[in-house]
Design an enzyme around this catalytic site. Structure first.
Site, short mmCIF file in Angstrom:
data_model
loop_
_atom_site.label_atom_id
_atom_site.label_comp_id
_atom_site.label_asym_id
_atom_site.label_seq_id
_atom_site.Cartn_x
_atom_site.Cartn_y
_atom_site.Cartn_z
N HIS A 159 0.84 -1.20 0.00
CA HIS A 159 0.00 0.00 0.00
C HIS A 159 0.87 1.25 0.00
O HIS A 159 1.94 1.27 0.61
CB HIS A 159 -0.89 -0.01 1.25
CG HIS A 159 -2.00 0.99 1.19
ND1 HIS A 159 -1.82 2.32 1.50
CD2 HIS A 159 -3.32 0.85 0.86
CE1 HIS A 159 -2.97 2.96 1.36
NE2 HIS A 159 -3.90 2.10 0.97
N ASP A 284 -11.23 1.31 -2.13
CA ASP A 284 -10.39 2.27 -1.40
C ASP A 284 -11.21 3.03 -0.36
O ASP A 284 -11.04 4.22 -0.14
CB ASP A 284 -9.69 3.24 -2.35
CG ASP A 284 -8.32 3.67 -1.82
OD1 ASP A 284 -7.95 3.27 -0.72
OD2 ASP A 284 -7.62 4.43 -2.53
#
Length: 345
Positions: A159, A284
């Protein structure tokens, strides 16, 4: 997501030098009532998922996790969070999966936590928020972590976070998602490829968000310039000999998600670059609009098999998730139109 217990504990810790700017931003975000509620209120998340027709979500700790803290603080904090996450997944096995948090600051402890997460805790992989104190997973000190991920079949979701080289990004809002996040995560992925980590650990699966953090766009040039540098003295700094081309590692070891990029042209490029079975849907949450993401998945012109793979089949394979009873709820309600050359292939 996060838990109130994690946020209270983490916000009371000292941040390691160099990470103060990022953590100032993130603690502000996490202290905002609306965002904090979306992070911690999983009952509300389930109601929103029901309204959208979303069957499952794979949960992970809000970035940058435990990586901005000392190893002495980060290791127990990661264990406590993973225990809480595993309990959530056990309560809602048909709705939530989970990616464990580890502390790369202590690679031996991180390796042990990967084994615990993938074994007794029954989680579905791990999340690493790019660099840790400016260090990257291709560096020798992280060998125990990568070895454990490979041995335990733990996909690593790589990430983004604020770049380790912050100065050029500090102005104009660029440290985070506008630009710095993509540059940072793409850099980390390229280090794993070009540094030979995927020759040493060929069984690793690395997940990148945002349709590959720009790398699919550059694959042809990356291969071309890597080949040139390999055969031309002085064309590059020192680099190891690789068994495959960079694009071959990307197609073999990486899976990408749609998170934050509801763009048919970019998805079309990604499909041509890596293929349908290397792409999976993601929202997200809570930083993107779930309704827009779900609408994109339903309405984009895809063949039925493509939509099925992106919607759930790839995630089931990568994260070891059993198919939810109503997984087809996120397929199109009518036959998809034929793809056009300008968008999806």
């Amino acid at each position: 997501m996060a838990t109130e217990a994690f946020l209270i504990a983490a916000h009371g810790l000292d941040v390691v030098p160099g990470d103060e700017t990022e953590m100032g931003l993130m603690r502000t975000v996490e202290g905002t009532p609306e965002l904090r509620g979306r992070l911690v209120d999983l009952d509300a998340r389930l109601r929103e998922m029901d309204a959208l027709g979303q069957d499952m979500a794979v949960l992970s700790l809000n970035p940058p996790g435990v990586q901005p803290y000392s190893a002495a603080d980060a290791v127990p904090l990661a264990r406590e969070f993973n225990d809480a996450l595993a309990a959530i997944v056990r309560r809602h096995p048909d709705r939530f999966g989970g990616l464990a948090t580890v502390a790369p600051q202590d690679p031996i402890a991180a390796a042990a936590e990967i084994e615990r997460a993938m074994g007794p805790l029954g989680l579905n992989g791990i999340m690493i928020n790019s660099h840790t104190g400016g260090r990257y997973l291709d560096e020798p000190e992280f060998a125990p972590l990568l070895a454990a991920a490979e041995a335990n079949h733990a996909p690593i979701y790589l990430h983004p976070r604020v770049p380790s080289m912050l100065a050029p990004y500090r102005d104009y809002g660029m440290p985070a998602a506008i630009w710095g996040y993509h540059a940072e995560a793409g850099l980390h992925a390229m280090r794993l490829i070009l540094g030979g980590a995927l020759d040493r650990y060929p069984g690793l699966t690395i997940v990148l968000g945002h349709l590959g953090e720009g790398i699919p766009y550059w694959l042809r040039r990356i291969d071309n310039r890597h080949a040139f540098a390999t055969r031309t003295a002085g064309a590059a700094t020192d680099m190891p000999r690789l068994s495959l081309t960079p694009s071959e590692y990307f197609r073999r070891n990486f899976v990408i998600t749609t998170s934050g990029i509801d763009d048919p042209d970019v998805l079309g490029l990604a499909l041509r670059a890596v293929g349908t079975d290397a792409i999976m849907f993601a929202i997200d949450y809570p930083y993107e609009d779930p309704t827009a993401a779900m609408t994109f998945l339903r309405d984009i012109p895809l063949a039925d098999d493509q939509r099925t793979a992106i919607a759930h089949r790839t995630a089931e394979r990568v994260f070891g998730i059993g198919r939810a009873p109503t997984a087809l709820a996120i397929t199109a309600t009518s036959p998809a139109p034929e793809p056009t050359p300008a968008s999806i292939e």
